[in-house]
Design a protein around this motif. Sequence first.
Motif, mmCIF file in Angstrom:
data_model
loop_
_atom_site.group_PDB
_atom_site.id
_atom_site.type_symbol
_atom_site.label_atom_id
_atom_site.label_comp_id
_atom_site.label_asym_id
_atom_site.label_seq_id
_atom_site.Cartn_x
_atom_site.Cartn_y
_atom_site.Cartn_z
ATOM 1 N N CYS A 78 125.630 -74.468 76.819
ATOM 2 C CA CYS A 78 125.847 -75.882 77.154
ATOM 3 C C CYS A 78 126.337 -76.136 78.572
ATOM 4 N N ALA A 79 126.964 -75.172 79.199
ATOM 5 C CA ALA A 79 127.528 -75.375 80.537
ATOM 6 C C ALA A 79 126.565 -74.854 81.599
ATOM 7 N N GLN A 80 126.710 -75.388 82.811
ATOM 8 C CA GLN A 80 125.888 -74.889 83.914
ATOM 9 C C GLN A 80 126.308 -73.469 84.302
ATOM 10 N N HIS A 81 127.613 -73.241 84.327
ATOM 11 C CA HIS A 81 128.175 -71.929 84.650
ATOM 12 C C HIS A 81 129.470 -71.772 83.873
ATOM 13 N N TRP A 82 129.874 -70.542 83.686
ATOM 14 C CA TRP A 82 131.196 -70.267 83.131
ATOM 15 C C TRP A 82 131.683 -68.952 83.718
ATOM 16 N N GLY A 112 129.641 -90.331 79.149
ATOM 17 C CA GLY A 112 128.394 -89.661 78.770
ATOM 18 C C GLY A 112 128.525 -88.149 78.680
ATOM 19 N N LEU A 113 129.524 -87.596 79.333
ATOM 20 C CA LEU A 113 129.767 -86.150 79.259
ATOM 21 C C LEU A 113 130.687 -85.763 78.111
ATOM 22 N N ALA A 114 131.308 -86.753 77.482
ATOM 23 C CA ALA A 114 132.399 -86.474 76.549
ATOM 24 C C ALA A 114 132.004 -85.552 75.398
ATOM 25 N N GLU A 115 130.863 -85.778 74.785
ATOM 26 C CA GLU A 115 130.497 -84.967 73.618
ATOM 27 C C GLU A 115 130.356 -83.488 73.981
ATOM 28 N N THR A 116 129.628 -83.201 75.038
ATOM 29 C CA THR A 116 129.457 -81.815 75.470
ATOM 30 C C THR A 116 130.782 -81.241 75.964
ATOM 31 N N ALA A 117 131.501 -82.016 76.744
ATOM 32 C CA ALA A 117 132.787 -81.557 77.281
ATOM 33 C C ALA A 117 133.769 -81.249 76.152
ATOM 34 N N GLU A 118 133.800 -82.077 75.124
ATOM 35 C CA GLU A 118 134.690 -81.823 73.982
ATOM 36 C C GLU A 118 134.317 -80.526 73.280
ATOM 37 N N LEU A 119 133.032 -80.284 73.095
ATOM 38 C CA LEU A 119 132.584 -79.038 72.455
ATOM 39 C C LEU A 119 133.051 -77.832 73.272
ATOM 40 N N LEU A 120 132.855 -77.891 74.581
ATOM 41 C CA LEU A 120 133.246 -76.774 75.442
ATOM 42 C C LEU A 120 134.757 -76.569 75.444
ATOM 43 N N ALA A 121 135.505 -77.658 75.585
ATOM 44 C CA ALA A 121 136.966 -77.552 75.578
ATOM 45 C C ALA A 121 137.466 -77.018 74.238
ATOM 46 N N THR A 122 136.852 -77.457 73.148
ATOM 47 C CA THR A 122 137.240 -76.975 71.818
ATOM 48 C C THR A 122 137.086 -75.465 71.732
ATOM 49 N N LEU A 167 130.985 -81.964 90.203
ATOM 50 C CA LEU A 167 131.083 -81.051 89.062
ATOM 51 C C LEU A 167 132.362 -81.340 88.294
ATOM 52 N N VAL A 168 132.273 -81.303 86.979
ATOM 53 C CA VAL A 168 133.460 -81.396 86.131
ATOM 54 C C VAL A 168 133.737 -79.996 85.618
ATOM 55 N N TRP A 169 134.927 -79.498 85.924
ATOM 56 C CA TRP A 169 135.351 -78.175 85.480
ATOM 57 C C TRP A 169 136.318 -78.339 84.326
ATOM 58 N N ILE A 170 136.106 -77.543 83.285
ATOM 59 C CA ILE A 170 136.978 -77.519 82.118
ATOM 60 C C ILE A 170 137.437 -76.084 81.958
ATOM 61 N N GLY A 171 138.730 -75.872 81.845
ATOM 62 C CA GLY A 171 139.229 -74.517 81.716
ATOM 63 C C GLY A 171 140.407 -74.429 80.777
ATOM 64 N N ALA A 172 140.580 -73.262 80.215
ATOM 65 C CA ALA A 172 141.727 -72.994 79.343
ATOM 66 C C ALA A 172 142.432 -71.743 79.852
ATOM 67 N N TRP A 173 143.743 -71.851 79.989
ATOM 68 C CA TRP A 173 144.567 -70.712 80.364
ATOM 69 C C TRP A 173 145.260 -70.202 79.114
ATOM 70 N N ASP A 174 145.383 -68.886 78.989
ATOM 71 C CA ASP A 174 146.173 -68.306 77.904
ATOM 72 C C ASP A 174 146.932 -67.092 78.417
ATOM 73 N N GLU A 190 131.622 -75.283 83.903
ATOM 74 C CA GLU A 190 131.375 -76.484 84.692
ATOM 75 C C GLU A 190 130.160 -77.233 84.181
ATOM 76 N N LEU A 191 130.269 -78.550 84.327
ATOM 77 C CA LEU A 191 129.202 -79.475 83.969
ATOM 78 C C LEU A 191 128.857 -80.306 85.186
ATOM 79 N N GLY A 192 127.578 -80.554 85.404
ATOM 80 C CA GLY A 192 127.175 -81.453 86.472
ATOM 81 C C GLY A 192 127.212 -82.891 85.968
ATOM 82 N N VAL A 193 127.592 -83.783 86.834
ATOM 83 C CA VAL A 193 127.603 -85.206 86.487
ATOM 84 C C VAL A 193 126.248 -85.766 86.847
ATOM 85 N N ALA A 194 125.529 -86.243 85.841
ATOM 86 C CA ALA A 194 124.171 -86.768 86.076
ATOM 87 C C ALA A 194 124.208 -88.141 86.698
#
Length: 136
Positions: free
Chosen positions: A110-114, A38-48, A73-80, A132-136
Amino acid sequence: MPENEPWDYTLYLPNDPRAVTVCRRTLRAILTMHDLAGLAETAELLATELVSNAVRHTKGPAALRVRRSREGLVWIGAWDTDPAPPEPPVPLGQALESEEGRGLGLVTACAQHWGWQPSARFGDRGKYVWCELGVA
């Protein structure tokens, strides 16, 4: 794995625009395996947005990190490899009319925090931009 158990995945990426597609598909698989499709669509947008910035604005490698905390919480991050802070987000209303600069505006909306922090990987200085995204 119990529902509240934390987990952590890291995907190392070459500096290649195709890495964004690999990240989206990998992220969807991870979330689906952990019953969080259920988080995949938003998570994909953020990761993209995060990975696109990492690949587009640097010449070195990058990494996608996805993890879940005990608190849900699901955290998504990118390192560069660019240690400079990211540009401040453009307000979403303005960003929608522009071809550039929408990424962090979408993340903010879209995210709770960044945030971001200096970080090193592969022996290179750089930064880690996360949300980060909260898991509903």
